[in-house]
Design a protein around this motif. Structure first.
Motif, mmCIF file in Angstrom:
data_model
loop_
_atom_site.group_PDB
_atom_site.id
_atom_site.type_symbol
_atom_site.label_atom_id
_atom_site.label_comp_id
_atom_site.label_asym_id
_atom_site.label_seq_id
_atom_site.Cartn_x
_atom_site.Cartn_y
_atom_site.Cartn_z
ATOM 1 N N THR A 27 0.856 -1.184 0.000
ATOM 2 C CA THR A 27 0.000 0.000 0.000
ATOM 3 C C THR A 27 0.889 1.230 0.000
ATOM 4 O OG1 THR A 27 -0.096 0.047 2.392
ATOM 5 C CG2 THR A 27 -1.839 -1.177 1.250
ATOM 6 N N THR A 32 -3.372 4.040 -3.387
ATOM 7 C CA THR A 32 -4.693 4.432 -2.903
ATOM 8 C C THR A 32 -5.277 5.571 -3.728
ATOM 9 O OG1 THR A 32 -3.697 5.930 -1.271
ATOM 10 C CG2 THR A 32 -4.209 3.683 -0.549
ATOM 11 N N THR A 513 -12.111 -2.168 -0.107
ATOM 12 C CA THR A 513 -11.372 -0.907 0.045
ATOM 13 C C THR A 513 -11.878 0.167 -0.916
ATOM 14 O OG1 THR A 513 -9.709 -1.844 -1.448
ATOM 15 C CG2 THR A 513 -9.249 -1.942 0.916
#
Length: 532
Positions: A27, A32, A513
């Motif tokens: 990540t 993101t 997510t």
């Protein structure tokens, strides 16, 4: 250690497939801020006026903007328009653009762009065609203001400008919108919340959309397709993964975030995976239908079209498209399931299991002489591929020379525009769908028109039906409109403008997510999405 989707396929796609912790740990801010999607087909046509394909509509919603948009209650709200008004006699509408609108090439959006875009859209959208028929003039007043002058009042004008069924009224630059709607716009320059990244475009592999940093959203909160179009990521990438198993493995591995059309037999594996979720974006479902080419033999004869209407076993088609019986139902009405206009007028043709003997008789009466019937088969759409194969088998069982033409959905979108004979790349039948919501509006969706050359692919023609459809905007009460809908449907099933296969609801699959997806029919907008 890099874990690929190929490795995951080797492990298997069962529920609870373990994803190595090293992959989970990958990540970063860049990850993101980037969303990867596998759409229900691959984008081949970029002009959202030239085609009504939903994937092109989604592309249009990303890079273009609209004058008005519908909210979650399907009410029209201003989008590019800042202020508007109408004269006392209801014949002259004046629109002023809001501040801050600019094209991706750095030039400002002006009223002349809007005028040209309305005129081009009015060539192909049924509501736009009605507007053009009733318009006395559409003209620029100054750089921020334009007017629509009508020959007679048209109370649904704002609803038409906000139309949700594709092709939507996306505003293009005047120099792009000046070309006929039959010629594709090749530039991907809009004024919307995303910019199409030409440098990263990889036809056949992926397309990238970047956040338009200069886009000024409305101040109202997002509501359906209306309100502020707030982009919460930097990039959205559409990946082309045609094989469903490979796409699911990529979703499980976190290599993609969104899978638009997961096959129904994957639902169990997705539902049991704690990192994945199924979500229904279009709760009105998809009305699935056959579009039949009325220009080419044998279906230039109405009896041949009636034969197909009697042949279809809707339950069988729904079972191969969506095995869960809770997710589908038969559809006997021209009008969308769940709309107030759904009715049972002239539906004596419907028979559980179909009526192959009646179909065989009607083909004989049509003078069918063994002509090849070409069915366009999008093999990258599993449910439609299954239905196409069942259709071919059903036709062959009653002696029809049916032939499948395998292709991608993108290739189908291009080929279906061919009105020529089979030997010149033409076609006879393809399977498509429209949302139940869209099929409740005969002025919004081109699939409910029957005006021949001006109609949607298949080009059905009935002057009597069109005379009734023209009355739709002037009917004042719901009960009167319901009565009109019954009359229209009575005619539709006589000349067979299309053939219905049923209605089913299909969820998308996503990683948990990914949040902020807007639940609306027709379009899948990319603003408001965010990734944890």
């Amino acid at each position: 250690m890099a874990v690929t989707r190929r490795d995951l396929i080797k492990v298997g796609l069962g529920a609870g497939t373990a994803i190595p912790s090293v992959l989970r740990a990958q990540t970063s801010t860049s990850l993101t801020r980037t969303i990867r999607m596998v759409k229900g087909g691959f984008l081949r046509v970029f002009d959202p006026i030239w085609t009504a394909a939903n994937i092109t509509g989604d592309h249009g919603a990303a890079i273009y903007d609209t004058l008005f948009s519908v909210d979650s209650k399907f009410m029209p709200q201003p989008q590019m328009v800042g202020k508007w008004g109408v004269s006392d006699d209801k014949k002259i509408y004046t629109f002023e653009l809001r501040d801050g609108l600019g094209w991706h090439d750095g030039t400002p959006v002006i009223a002349a762009d809007c005028v040209a875009s309305i005129r081009r859209w009015g060539q192909v959208n049924p509501g736009g065609q009605l507007l053009m028929d009733r318009a006395k003039d559409i003209a620029k007043k100054d750089d921020k203001t334009f007017t629509i002058a009508l020959k007679e009042p048209l109370g649904l004008l704002i609803d038409l400008l906000a139309t949700l069924p594709t092709p939507c009224l996306f505003i293009m630059r005047e120099k792009d919108a000046d070309r006929p709607a039959t010629e594709q716009v090749t530039a991907n320059i809009g004024s919307g919340p995303f910019k199409f990244n030409e440098a990263l475009a990889k036809p056949g592999a992926s397309f990238t959309y970047d956040r338009n940093e200069r886009y000024i959203a409305r101040r109202e909160p997002p509501d359906g397709l209306a309100g502020g179009k707030i982009v919460k990521v930097d990039h959205v990438i559409w990946e082309n993964i045609a094989d469903p198993q490979t796409a699911l493995a990529a979703l499980q591995a976190g290599e993609i975030d969104y899978l638009e059309t997961p096959p129904a037999d994957f639902y169990s594996a997705i539902g049991s995976n704690p990192e994945l979720d199924l979500q229904v974006l279009n709760r009105t479902g998809a009305d699935v239908c056959l579009r039949i080419n009325c220009f080419q033999k044998p279906f230039d004869n109405v009896k041949a079209r009636q034969a197909v209407l009697h042949l279809i076993d809707q339950e069988a088609f729904m079972r191969v498209m969506s095995p869960d019986p809770k997710s589908w139902h038969v559809a006997i009405s021209l009008f969308g399931s769940g709309t107030p206009y759904y009715n049972d007028e002239n539906t004596g043709w419907y028979k559980k299991g179909g009526d192959p003997e009646k179909a065989k008789q009607l083909f004989k009466e049509a003078g069918y002489a063994g002509e090849k019937v070409v069915i366009l088969d999008p093999t990258d759409s599993p449910s439609t591929d299954n239905a196409s194969q069942l259709l071919a088998a059903s036709l062959r069982r009653i002696g029809v020379n049916a032939e499948l033409a395998p292709m991608t959905w993108g290739e189908l979108v291009t080929r279906r525009a061919n009105k020529g004979p089979i030997e010149n790349g033409g076609w006879n039948i393809f399977i498509t769908s429209n949302t139940g919501y869209s099929n409740g509006n005969p002025l919004g969706t081109p699939l409910l028109a029957a005006n021949g050359d001006r109609s949607w692919y298949g080009w059905p023609k009935s002057d009597e039906y069109e005379a009734l459809r023209a009355k739709w905007p002037d009917v004042e009460t719901l009960e009167e409109r319901k009565a009109l809908a019954r009359k229209m449907q009575g005619l539709w099933w006589d000349f067979v403008g299309d053939v219905r296969l049923g209605n089913y609801v299909q969820p998308i699959a996503r990683r948990k997510t990914l949040a902020g997806l807007i639940e609306m029919p027709v379009l899948v907008p990319m603003w408001n999405m965010q990734k944890a």
